[in-house]
Scaffold this motif. Structure first.
Motif, PDB file in Angstrom:
ATOM      1  N   HIS A   1       0.827  -1.214   0.000  1.00 39.77           N
ATOM      2  CA  HIS A   1       0.000   0.000   0.000  1.00 39.77           C
ATOM      3  C   HIS A   1       0.855   1.257   0.000  1.00 39.77           C
ATOM      4  O   HIS A   1       0.518   2.249  -0.635  1.00 39.77           O
ATOM      5  CB  HIS A   1      -0.912   0.008   1.224  1.00 39.77           C
ATOM      6  CG  HIS A   1      -2.085  -0.907   1.059  1.00 39.77           C
ATOM      7  ND1 HIS A   1      -2.914  -1.234   2.089  1.00 39.77           N
ATOM      8  CD2 HIS A   1      -2.567  -1.556  -0.028  1.00 39.77           C
ATOM      9  CE1 HIS A   1      -3.866  -2.049   1.635  1.00 39.77           C
ATOM     10  NE2 HIS A   1      -3.658  -2.268   0.374  1.00 39.77           N
TER      11      HIS A   1
ATOM     12  N   ASP B   1      -8.587  -0.495 -10.606  1.00 38.67           N
ATOM     13  CA  ASP B   1      -8.189  -1.358  -9.484  1.00 38.67           C
ATOM     14  C   ASP B   1      -8.966  -2.655  -9.699  1.00 38.67           C
ATOM     15  O   ASP B   1     -10.161  -2.730  -9.415  1.00 38.67           O
ATOM     16  CB  ASP B   1      -8.549  -0.667  -8.159  1.00 38.67           C
ATOM     17  CG  ASP B   1      -7.990  -1.429  -6.953  1.00 38.67           C
ATOM     18  OD1 ASP B   1      -7.622  -2.608  -7.122  1.00 38.67           O
ATOM     19  OD2 ASP B   1      -7.936  -0.845  -5.858  1.00 38.67           O
ATOM     20  N   GLY B   2      -8.286  -3.645 -10.246  1.00 39.99           N
ATOM     21  CA  GLY B   2      -8.968  -4.820 -10.783  1.00 39.99           C
ATOM     22  C   GLY B   2      -9.494  -5.786  -9.737  1.00 39.99           C
ATOM     23  O   GLY B   2     -10.372  -6.600 -10.019  1.00 39.99           O
ATOM     24  N   PHE B   3      -8.946  -5.732  -8.542  1.00 39.02           N
ATOM     25  CA  PHE B   3      -9.365  -6.612  -7.427  1.00 39.02           C
ATOM     26  C   PHE B   3      -9.435  -5.698  -6.208  1.00 39.02           C
ATOM     27  O   PHE B   3      -8.569  -5.701  -5.346  1.00 39.02           O
ATOM     28  CB  PHE B   3      -8.348  -7.741  -7.236  1.00 39.02           C
ATOM     29  CG  PHE B   3      -8.294  -8.684  -8.410  1.00 39.02           C
ATOM     30  CD1 PHE B   3      -8.897  -9.938  -8.342  1.00 39.02           C
ATOM     31  CD2 PHE B   3      -7.665  -8.325  -9.601  1.00 39.02           C
ATOM     32  CE1 PHE B   3      -8.858 -10.810  -9.422  1.00 39.02           C
ATOM     33  CE2 PHE B   3      -7.629  -9.185 -10.683  1.00 39.02           C
ATOM     34  CZ  PHE B   3      -8.226 -10.428 -10.601  1.00 39.02           C
TER      35      PHE B   3
ATOM     36  N   TYR C   1      -9.711  -2.356   6.045  1.00 40.13           N
ATOM     37  CA  TYR C   1      -9.263  -3.572   6.756  1.00 40.13           C
ATOM     38  C   TYR C   1      -9.890  -3.607   8.152  1.00 40.13           C
ATOM     39  O   TYR C   1     -10.482  -2.613   8.593  1.00 40.13           O
ATOM     40  CB  TYR C   1      -7.722  -3.591   6.807  1.00 40.13           C
ATOM     41  CG  TYR C   1      -7.181  -3.968   5.448  1.00 40.13           C
ATOM     42  CD1 TYR C   1      -6.825  -5.273   5.156  1.00 40.13           C
ATOM     43  CD2 TYR C   1      -7.112  -3.028   4.425  1.00 40.13           C
ATOM     44  CE1 TYR C   1      -6.385  -5.630   3.886  1.00 40.13           C
ATOM     45  CE2 TYR C   1      -6.678  -3.374   3.155  1.00 40.13           C
ATOM     46  CZ  TYR C   1      -6.312  -4.682   2.892  1.00 40.13           C
ATOM     47  OH  TYR C   1      -5.895  -5.038   1.640  1.00 40.13           O
TER      48      TYR C   1
ATOM     49  N   GLY D   1      -8.016   0.433   2.270  1.00 39.03           N
ATOM     50  CA  GLY D   1      -7.671  -0.500   1.211  1.00 39.03           C
ATOM     51  C   GLY D   1      -7.221   0.269  -0.022  1.00 39.03           C
ATOM     52  O   GLY D   1      -7.280   1.513  -0.066  1.00 39.03           O
TER      53      GLY D   1
ATOM     54  N   ILE E   1     -13.096  -2.757  -9.493  1.00 37.03           N
ATOM     55  CA  ILE E   1     -13.768  -4.013  -9.846  1.00 37.03           C
ATOM     56  C   ILE E   1     -13.694  -4.947  -8.644  1.00 37.03           C
ATOM     57  O   ILE E   1     -12.594  -5.216  -8.131  1.00 37.03           O
ATOM     58  CB  ILE E   1     -13.085  -4.652 -11.080  1.00 37.03           C
ATOM     59  CG1 ILE E   1     -13.050  -3.658 -12.255  1.00 37.03           C
ATOM     60  CG2 ILE E   1     -13.815  -5.946 -11.482  1.00 37.03           C
ATOM     61  CD1 ILE E   1     -12.224  -4.118 -13.452  1.00 37.03           C
TER      62      ILE E   1
ATOM     63  N   LYS F   1     -15.545  -8.591  -7.328  1.00 36.78           N
ATOM     64  CA  LYS F   1     -16.485  -9.662  -7.680  1.00 36.78           C
ATOM     65  C   LYS F   1     -17.479  -9.954  -6.548  1.00 36.78           C
ATOM     66  O   LYS F   1     -18.637 -10.278  -6.797  1.00 36.78           O
ATOM     67  CB  LYS F   1     -15.669 -10.916  -8.000  1.00 36.78           C
ATOM     68  CG  LYS F   1     -16.448 -11.982  -8.703  1.00 36.78           C
ATOM     69  CD  LYS F   1     -15.496 -13.069  -9.153  1.00 36.78           C
ATOM     70  CE  LYS F   1     -16.236 -14.137  -9.926  1.00 36.78           C
ATOM     71  NZ  LYS F   1     -15.337 -15.203 -10.359  1.00 36.78           N
TER      72      LYS F   1
ATOM     73  N   ARG G   1     -18.409  -7.290  -0.417  1.00 33.50           N
ATOM     74  CA  ARG G   1     -17.213  -6.428  -0.367  1.00 33.50           C
ATOM     75  C   ARG G   1     -17.426  -5.171  -1.205  1.00 33.50           C
ATOM     76  O   ARG G   1     -17.013  -4.072  -0.811  1.00 33.50           O
ATOM     77  CB  ARG G   1     -15.983  -7.203  -0.846  1.00 33.50           C
ATOM     78  CG  ARG G   1     -15.584  -8.262   0.152  1.00 33.50           C
ATOM     79  CD  ARG G   1     -14.311  -8.988  -0.238  1.00 33.50           C
ATOM     80  NE  ARG G   1     -14.010  -9.993   0.767  1.00 33.50           N
ATOM     81  CZ  ARG G   1     -13.508 -11.195   0.512  1.00 33.50           C
ATOM     82  NH1 ARG G   1     -13.224 -11.554  -0.736  1.00 33.50           N
ATOM     83  NH2 ARG G   1     -13.275 -12.037   1.480  1.00 33.50           N
TER      84      ARG G   1
ATOM     85  N   GLY H   1     -16.108 -10.444 -12.422  1.00 37.67           N
ATOM     86  CA  GLY H   1     -14.663 -10.495 -12.241  1.00 37.67           C
ATOM     87  C   GLY H   1     -13.926  -9.503 -13.136  1.00 37.67           C
ATOM     88  O   GLY H   1     -14.453  -9.038 -14.152  1.00 37.67           O
TER      89      GLY H   1
ATOM     90  N   PRO I   1      -4.852  -9.872  -7.063  1.00 37.04           N
ATOM     91  CA  PRO I   1      -5.760 -10.974  -6.728  1.00 37.04           C
ATOM     92  C   PRO I   1      -5.293 -11.730  -5.484  1.00 37.04           C
ATOM     93  O   PRO I   1      -4.186 -11.510  -4.990  1.00 37.04           O
ATOM     94  CB  PRO I   1      -5.641 -11.870  -7.955  1.00 37.04           C
ATOM     95  CG  PRO I   1      -4.236 -11.657  -8.421  1.00 37.04           C
ATOM     96  CD  PRO I   1      -3.870 -10.245  -8.088  1.00 37.04           C
ATOM     97  N   PHE I   2      -6.134 -12.648  -5.019  1.00 39.87           N
ATOM     98  CA  PHE I   2      -5.695 -13.540  -3.937  1.00 39.87           C
ATOM     99  C   PHE I   2      -4.821 -14.667  -4.489  1.00 39.87           C
ATOM    100  O   PHE I   2      -3.966 -15.179  -3.795  1.00 39.87           O
ATOM    101  CB  PHE I   2      -6.901 -14.164  -3.243  1.00 39.87           C
ATOM    102  CG  PHE I   2      -7.564 -13.258  -2.238  1.00 39.87           C
ATOM    103  CD1 PHE I   2      -6.811 -12.544  -1.318  1.00 39.87           C
ATOM    104  CD2 PHE I   2      -8.938 -13.148  -2.190  1.00 39.87           C
ATOM    105  CE1 PHE I   2      -7.415 -11.724  -0.378  1.00 39.87           C
ATOM    106  CE2 PHE I   2      -9.555 -12.342  -1.249  1.00 39.87           C
ATOM    107  CZ  PHE I   2      -8.796 -11.625  -0.343  1.00 39.87           C
TER     108      PHE I   2
HETATM  109  C1  LIG Z   1      -6.138  -9.262  -2.335  1.00 41.77           C
HETATM  110  S1  LIG Z   1      -7.781  -8.707  -2.242  1.00 41.77           S
HETATM  111  C2  LIG Z   1      -7.647  -7.053  -2.800  1.00 41.77           C
HETATM  112  C3  LIG Z   1      -7.123  -6.097  -1.812  1.00 41.77           C
HETATM  113  C4  LIG Z   1      -7.122  -4.668  -2.270  1.00 41.77           C
HETATM  114  N1  LIG Z   1      -6.507  -4.525  -3.596  1.00 41.77           N
HETATM  115  C5  LIG Z   1      -6.368  -3.821  -1.291  1.00 41.77           C
HETATM  116  O1  LIG Z   1      -5.140  -3.682  -1.448  1.00 41.77           O
HETATM  117  O2  LIG Z   1      -6.960  -3.293  -0.366  1.00 41.77           O
HETATM  118  C6  LIG Z   1      -8.570  -9.445  -3.613  1.00 41.77           C
HETATM  119  C7  LIG Z   1     -10.011  -9.029  -3.801  1.00 41.77           C
HETATM  120  O3  LIG Z   1     -10.429  -9.459  -5.093  1.00 41.77           O
HETATM  121  C8  LIG Z   1     -11.763  -9.952  -5.017  1.00 41.77           C
HETATM  122  N2  LIG Z   1     -11.914 -10.876  -6.160  1.00 41.77           N
HETATM  123  C9  LIG Z   1     -11.731 -12.211  -6.205  1.00 41.77           C
HETATM  124  N3  LIG Z   1     -11.837 -12.650  -7.478  1.00 41.77           N
HETATM  125  C10 LIG Z   1     -12.070 -11.561  -8.242  1.00 41.77           C
HETATM  126  C11 LIG Z   1     -12.200 -11.354  -9.636  1.00 41.77           C
HETATM  127  N4  LIG Z   1     -12.119 -12.366 -10.495  1.00 41.77           N
HETATM  128  N5  LIG Z   1     -12.371 -10.105 -10.083  1.00 41.77           N
HETATM  129  C12 LIG Z   1     -12.430  -9.052  -9.231  1.00 41.77           C
HETATM  130  N6  LIG Z   1     -12.324  -9.195  -7.896  1.00 41.77           N
HETATM  131  C13 LIG Z   1     -12.119 -10.430  -7.407  1.00 41.77           C
HETATM  132  C14 LIG Z   1     -11.846 -10.586  -3.656  1.00 41.77           C
HETATM  133  O4  LIG Z   1     -13.199 -10.633  -3.230  1.00 41.77           O
HETATM  134  C15 LIG Z   1     -10.992  -9.656  -2.827  1.00 41.77           C
HETATM  135  O5  LIG Z   1     -11.774  -8.645  -2.250  1.00 41.77           O
END
Ligand SMILES: C[S@@+](CC[C@H](N)C(=O)[O-])C[C@H]1O[C@@H](n2cnc3c(N)ncnc32)[C@H](O)[C@@H]1O
Length: 363
Positions: A18, A44-46, A52, A58, A83, A85, A89, A119, A143-144
């Protein structure tokens, strides 16, 4: 481990990520504003829930605040696409954004789009379609795991006048699952090729470098980046958690990203490092530039070189910054016997200074 709840605890490695994001975006907005772009796009794709467990911001809130905190307002129309999913959240993210704008009014040129329920892979192209191709795009891909971030998406994000991506490459998990029989198609998409299969046969250290280098190679050759650097995040047990890959077409972007990397406080058990020579990790721990002399000596030994080329090399091909190398040259010139000699320079040059055009012999 993927958290199941809407928010989760902030870990040290996320804190460092961050900090890098914040510092980079603080520089990104004004650079592009100076460039006179009428529109900028951030993806911001995920995105996550925006907060937190302990109330820390975040990535979406960090990006919004980097924009709002600019000392000089940014005149461009700025579109932020978040974005997420998971619907719960995404709802929490909307609440966080509303709470922010309740205390800091939303500027009219700041447009926020929360894409919920679908997604990244399904949404990014539509999100980009509404923006002209010459609008600069910065994308955070965090992503996770490794699914849903195909190399084809990196190519589409980079395929702009000024496209940049910062990818959290979850090395530890990728490495663990690489040989898993069900994951072939996912890894084909992640790397944009099937070459990763040969890496599964390698011993651990070669495999680690192989995975990292293949991803970097694909960002260059498939996604079309001009510069790719990776930053390794190790946990307290000295194991690699993830790599942050930064891909850009712009040397200035690369310089700013390195500045962000070097300025992150590394206390707290996590270390950030980078390497030109894999046996020589460079820790971004403030001011330790001692390895740079060796890198320069090996690269330029016996040659006469313009300092502008030395600077290009340092910025583009080493973990070090453009602010680091002149001090090293100064030490090399002052030593007895000297490790460099100035062969040609501007009239009136002071010893220990290396203005553009200065030619230096590395002995
Ligand atoms: C590692 S976290 C992101 C943390 C955020 N970027 C931050 O730094 O505060 C991943 C997020 O992506 C979401 N997610 C999972 N699969 C996804 C997808 N295919 N597209 C978008 N979001 C997705 C999850 O629900 C989760 O909230």
């Amino acid at each position: 481990m993927k958290p199941q709840q809407v928010t989760w605890p902030l870990e040290d490695h996320t804190r460092a990520k961050h900090e890098i994001l914040r510092r980079y975006l603080q520089a990104w907005f004004p650079i592009l504003a100076q460039g006179g772009f009428p529109r900028m796009v951030l993806v911001d794709g995920f995105a996550g829930p925006g907060v937190y467990d302990d109330g820390s911001d975040g990535s979406p809130l960090i990006a919004l605040k980097a924009f709002l905190d600019q000392p000089k307002p940014i005149p461009a129309e700025c579109h932020f696409h978040f974005i997420e999913k998971d619907m719960a959240r995404a709802d929490r993210l909307r609440e966080c954004i509303a709470a922010l704008f309740a205390v800091r009014p939303q500027p009219r040129n700041l447009h926020v789009h929360v894409h919920a329920g679908e997604g990244f892979e399904q949404v990014y192209a539509d999100a980009l379609r509404n923006h002209p191709r010459n609008a600069p795009v910065f994308a955070l891909v965090d992503p996770f795991g490794w699914n849903g971030i195909p190399m084809a998406a990196m190519r589409d994000l980079m395929d702009r006048a000024s496209g940049e991506v910062l990818v959290n490459f979850m090395f530890e998990e990728i490495n663990r699952f690489l040989a898993h029989p069900d994951q072939g198609a996912n890894f084909d998409a992640l790397f944009g090729c099937g070459e990763w299969r040969r890496l599964t046969m390698l011993p651990p250290t070669q495999r680690k470098a192989g995975i990292r280098d293949l991803y970097a190679k694909q960002l260059l050759s498939v996604a079309g980046a001009r510069y790719v650097r990776h930053f390794e995040m190790r946990n307290g047990r000295e194991r690699t958690d993830y790599y942050l890959f930064f891909a850009t077409k712009n040397q200035r972007g690369l310089k700013k990203m390195k500045e962000a990397m070097w300025s992150v406080d590394q206390r707290g058990g996590m270390t950030f490092s980078d390497a030109t020579d894999p046996s020589q990790q460079v820790l971004f721990d403030g001011q330790d530039t001692s390895q740079l002399e060796g890198i320069l000596s090996r690269r330029f030994a016996g040659s006469v070189t313009n300092v502008d080329e030395v600077e290009r090399f340092v910025v583009e091909e080493t973990p070090f910054r453009e602010t680091h190398y002149k001090g090293i040259l100064k030490g090399m010139e002052a030593r007895v016997p000297a490790a460099i000699q100035v062969e040609a320079c501007r009239e009136g040059r002071r010893k220990g200074t290396y203005p553009t055009g200065t030619r230096v012999r590395f002995t």
